[in-house]
Write a protein that holds these residues in place. Structure first.
Motif, PDB file in Angstrom:
ATOM      1  N   ASP A  23       0.965  -1.301   0.147  1.00  9.53           N
ATOM      2  CA  ASP A  23       0.012  -0.199   0.123  1.00  9.53           C
ATOM      3  C   ASP A  23       0.856   1.093   0.068  1.00  9.53           C
ATOM      4  O   ASP A  23       1.583   1.559   0.966  1.00  9.53           O
ATOM      5  CB  ASP A  23      -0.837   0.021   1.159  1.00  9.53           C
ATOM      6  N   GLY A  24       0.838   1.883  -0.995  1.00  9.19           N
ATOM      7  CA  GLY A  24       1.401   3.194  -1.249  1.00  9.19           C
ATOM      8  C   GLY A  24       3.085   3.131  -1.357  1.00  9.19           C
ATOM      9  O   GLY A  24       3.778   4.168  -1.525  1.00  9.19           O
ATOM     10  N   ILE A  25       3.735   1.666  -1.239  1.00  8.12           N
ATOM     11  CA  ILE A  25       4.919   1.790  -1.664  1.00  8.12           C
ATOM     12  C   ILE A  25       5.072   0.996  -2.940  1.00  8.12           C
ATOM     13  O   ILE A  25       4.721  -0.101  -3.078  1.00  8.12           O
ATOM     14  CB  ILE A  25       5.481   0.529  -0.194  1.00  8.12           C
ATOM     15  N   THR A  26       6.107   1.374  -3.747  1.00  3.05           N
ATOM     16  CA  THR A  26       6.547   1.007  -5.090  1.00  3.05           C
ATOM     17  C   THR A  26       7.741   0.460  -5.131  1.00  3.05           C
ATOM     18  O   THR A  26       7.903  -0.931  -5.175  1.00  3.05           O
ATOM     19  CB  THR A  26       5.941   1.798  -6.028  1.00  3.05           C
ATOM     20  N   ASN A  27       9.031   1.223  -4.956  1.00  6.09           N
ATOM     21  CA  ASN A  27      10.309   0.823  -4.712  1.00  6.09           C
ATOM     22  C   ASN A  27      11.178   1.755  -4.092  1.00  6.09           C
ATOM     23  O   ASN A  27      10.623   2.778  -3.701  1.00  6.09           O
ATOM     24  CB  ASN A  27      10.690   0.882  -6.247  1.00  6.09           C
ATOM     25  N   LEU A  28      12.098   1.236  -3.668  1.00  7.27           N
ATOM     26  CA  LEU A  28      12.951   2.058  -2.546  1.00  7.27           C
ATOM     27  C   LEU A  28      14.486   1.729  -2.883  1.00  7.27           C
ATOM     28  O   LEU A  28      14.980   0.773  -2.706  1.00  7.27           O
ATOM     29  CB  LEU A  28      12.855   1.554  -1.286  1.00  7.27           C
ATOM     30  N   TYR A  38      16.649  -0.488 -13.650  1.00  6.66           N
ATOM     31  CA  TYR A  38      16.140  -2.084 -13.205  1.00  6.66           C
ATOM     32  C   TYR A  38      14.832  -2.315 -13.872  1.00  6.66           C
ATOM     33  O   TYR A  38      14.784  -3.419 -13.951  1.00  6.66           O
ATOM     34  CB  TYR A  38      15.798  -1.738 -11.806  1.00  6.66           C
ATOM     35  N   ALA A  39      14.142  -1.749 -14.577  1.00  7.80           N
ATOM     36  CA  ALA A  39      13.123  -1.984 -15.404  1.00  7.80           C
ATOM     37  C   ALA A  39      13.489  -2.843 -16.624  1.00  7.80           C
ATOM     38  O   ALA A  39      14.365  -2.518 -17.195  1.00  7.80           O
ATOM     39  CB  ALA A  39      12.272  -0.756 -15.786  1.00  7.80           C
ATOM     40  N   GLY A  40      12.610  -3.655 -16.714  1.00  5.73           N
ATOM     41  CA  GLY A  40      12.989  -4.674 -17.854  1.00  5.73           C
ATOM     42  C   GLY A  40      12.331  -6.029 -17.655  1.00  5.73           C
ATOM     43  O   GLY A  40      11.904  -6.234 -16.860  1.00  5.73           O
ATOM     44  N   ASN A  41      12.653  -6.884 -18.682  1.00  5.03           N
ATOM     45  CA  ASN A  41      12.368  -8.141 -18.620  1.00  5.03           C
ATOM     46  C   ASN A  41      13.743  -9.099 -18.259  1.00  5.03           C
ATOM     47  O   ASN A  41      14.681  -8.929 -18.409  1.00  5.03           O
ATOM     48  CB  ASN A  41      12.109  -8.680 -19.987  1.00  5.03           C
ATOM     49  N   TYR A  42      13.259 -10.055 -17.298  1.00  4.70           N
ATOM     50  CA  TYR A  42      14.428 -10.783 -16.612  1.00  4.70           C
ATOM     51  C   TYR A  42      13.902 -12.377 -16.941  1.00  4.70           C
ATOM     52  O   TYR A  42      12.953 -12.599 -16.490  1.00  4.70           O
ATOM     53  CB  TYR A  42      14.372 -10.569 -15.067  1.00  4.70           C
ATOM     54  N   VAL A  43      14.954 -13.042 -17.539  1.00  4.96           N
ATOM     55  CA  VAL A  43      14.554 -14.629 -17.811  1.00  4.96           C
ATOM     56  C   VAL A  43      15.143 -15.603 -16.672  1.00  4.96           C
ATOM     57  O   VAL A  43      16.253 -15.326 -16.380  1.00  4.96           O
ATOM     58  CB  VAL A  43      15.025 -14.708 -19.262  1.00  4.96           C
ATOM     59  N   VAL A  67       8.822  -9.272 -15.250  1.00  2.00           N
ATOM     60  CA  VAL A  67       8.822  -8.261 -16.029  1.00  2.00           C
ATOM     61  C   VAL A  67       8.527  -7.085 -14.937  1.00  2.00           C
ATOM     62  O   VAL A  67       7.762  -7.141 -14.001  1.00  2.00           O
ATOM     63  CB  VAL A  67       7.689  -7.888 -16.917  1.00  2.00           C
ATOM     64  N   LEU A  68       9.978  -5.945 -14.586  1.00  3.85           N
ATOM     65  CA  LEU A  68       9.814  -5.145 -13.849  1.00  3.85           C
ATOM     66  C   LEU A  68       9.653  -3.737 -14.533  1.00  3.85           C
ATOM     67  O   LEU A  68      10.005  -3.597 -15.485  1.00  3.85           O
ATOM     68  CB  LEU A  68      11.140  -4.819 -13.065  1.00  3.85           C
ATOM     69  N   THR A  69       8.551  -3.168 -14.006  1.00  2.00           N
ATOM     70  CA  THR A  69       8.222  -1.567 -14.498  1.00  2.00           C
ATOM     71  C   THR A  69       8.841  -0.850 -13.388  1.00  2.00           C
ATOM     72  O   THR A  69       9.443  -1.200 -12.563  1.00  2.00           O
ATOM     73  CB  THR A  69       6.953  -1.367 -14.493  1.00  2.00           C
ATOM     74  N   ASP A  70       8.609   0.327 -13.481  1.00  2.00           N
ATOM     75  CA  ASP A  70       9.135   1.557 -12.552  1.00  2.00           C
ATOM     76  C   ASP A  70       8.631   1.234 -11.039  1.00  2.00           C
ATOM     77  O   ASP A  70       9.136   1.629 -10.191  1.00  2.00           O
ATOM     78  CB  ASP A  70       8.797   2.780 -13.093  1.00  2.00           C
ATOM     79  N   SER A  71       7.248   0.493 -11.102  1.00  2.00           N
ATOM     80  CA  SER A  71       6.848   0.337  -9.883  1.00  2.00           C
ATOM     81  C   SER A  71       6.004  -1.028  -9.513  1.00  2.00           C
ATOM     82  O   SER A  71       5.680  -1.331  -8.373  1.00  2.00           O
ATOM     83  CB  SER A  71       5.676   1.552  -9.635  1.00  2.00           C
ATOM     84  N   ALA A  97       2.335 -11.231  -8.978  1.00  2.00           N
ATOM     85  CA  ALA A  97       2.445  -9.734  -9.258  1.00  2.00           C
ATOM     86  C   ALA A  97       2.541  -9.098  -7.901  1.00  2.00           C
ATOM     87  O   ALA A  97       2.176  -9.464  -6.873  1.00  2.00           O
ATOM     88  CB  ALA A  97       1.542  -9.259 -10.305  1.00  2.00           C
ATOM     89  N   GLY A  98       3.058  -7.708  -8.053  1.00  2.00           N
ATOM     90  CA  GLY A  98       2.885  -6.835  -7.074  1.00  2.00           C
ATOM     91  C   GLY A  98       3.835  -5.787  -7.025  1.00  2.00           C
ATOM     92  O   GLY A  98       4.340  -5.255  -8.175  1.00  2.00           O
ATOM     93  N   GLY A  99       4.495  -5.154  -5.994  1.00  2.00           N
ATOM     94  CA  GLY A  99       5.329  -3.945  -6.020  1.00  2.00           C
ATOM     95  C   GLY A  99       6.760  -4.547  -5.653  1.00  2.00           C
ATOM     96  O   GLY A  99       6.904  -5.538  -5.156  1.00  2.00           O
ATOM     97  N   TRP A 100       7.807  -3.607  -5.555  1.00  2.00           N
ATOM     98  CA  TRP A 100       8.996  -3.839  -5.376  1.00  2.00           C
ATOM     99  C   TRP A 100       9.919  -3.103  -4.527  1.00  2.00           C
ATOM    100  O   TRP A 100       9.534  -1.833  -4.754  1.00  2.00           O
ATOM    101  CB  TRP A 100       9.825  -4.607  -6.587  1.00  2.00           C
ATOM    102  N   ALA A 101      10.987  -3.347  -4.173  1.00  2.00           N
ATOM    103  CA  ALA A 101      11.826  -2.239  -3.620  1.00  2.00           C
ATOM    104  C   ALA A 101      13.364  -2.875  -3.520  1.00  2.00           C
ATOM    105  O   ALA A 101      13.433  -4.048  -3.877  1.00  2.00           O
ATOM    106  CB  ALA A 101      11.295  -2.387  -1.877  1.00  2.00           C
ATOM    107  N   ILE A 102      14.094  -1.684  -3.624  1.00  2.00           N
ATOM    108  CA  ILE A 102      15.510  -2.227  -3.535  1.00  2.00           C
ATOM    109  C   ILE A 102      16.280  -1.438  -2.332  1.00  2.00           C
ATOM    110  O   ILE A 102      15.899  -0.374  -2.091  1.00  2.00           O
ATOM    111  CB  ILE A 102      16.257  -1.840  -5.007  1.00  2.00           C
TER     112      ILE A 102
END
Length: 141
Positions: A23-28, A38-43, A67-71, A97-102
């Motif tokens: 909730d409200g968190i996309t990436n860090l 970081y966005a792109g396709n990872y096989v 598949v990582l997008t910006d969020s 699927a979901g959100g991600w953080a670094i």
């Protein structure tokens, strides 16, 4: 830096309260702001250090893509089960699927379908993830 600390604190608090940690968190990224590159396709290349198709437990991993997008992230893995599943030679597609953080050299993929998540380590060409069943998955761009 303050934004990074506040966001990590919010993640910990949300997890402790049982609410959705996405909730409200996309990436860090380190130091806050939006991560770049970081966005792109990872096989999926390896499962527990073995090239595909790879047997792990009662399953054979046939293919995988994140598949990582910006969020957000979306993972599709094709698995053939020794017992259960559809029983077809082509295997079954599993989608999450979901959100991600670094944070530093770590990546976390938050599963929007559950309170669990995947954690991993960034590499020069992608990342490794530990699945919910402790299987090590290696992804590359």
């Amino acid at each position: 830096m303050r934004r990074a600390v506040l966001t990590m604190s919010a993640l910990a608090l949300a997890a402790a309260c049982g609410s959705s940690i996405t909730d409200g968190i996309t990436n860090l990224p380190p130091g806050g702001g939006n991560p770049t590159g970081y966005a792109g396709n990872y096989v999926l290349k390896q499962v527990d250090g073995k090239a595909l198709p790879a047997v792990s437990g009662d399953s054979t991993f046939l293919s995988g893509l994140i598949v990582l997008t910006d969020s957000t992230w979306k993972q599709t893995v094709v698995v053939r089960y020794a017992q259960g599943g559809s029983g077809t030679a082509a295997g079954d597609s599993l989608v999450e699927a979901g959100g991600w953080a670094i944070s530093g050299s770590k990546i976390i993929l938050f599963d929007s379908g559950s309170s669990e998540n995947y954690s991993g380590t960034l590499t020069s060409g992608g990342f490794t993830l530990t699945s919910k069943t402790s299987t090590l998955l290696t992804y590359s761009k």
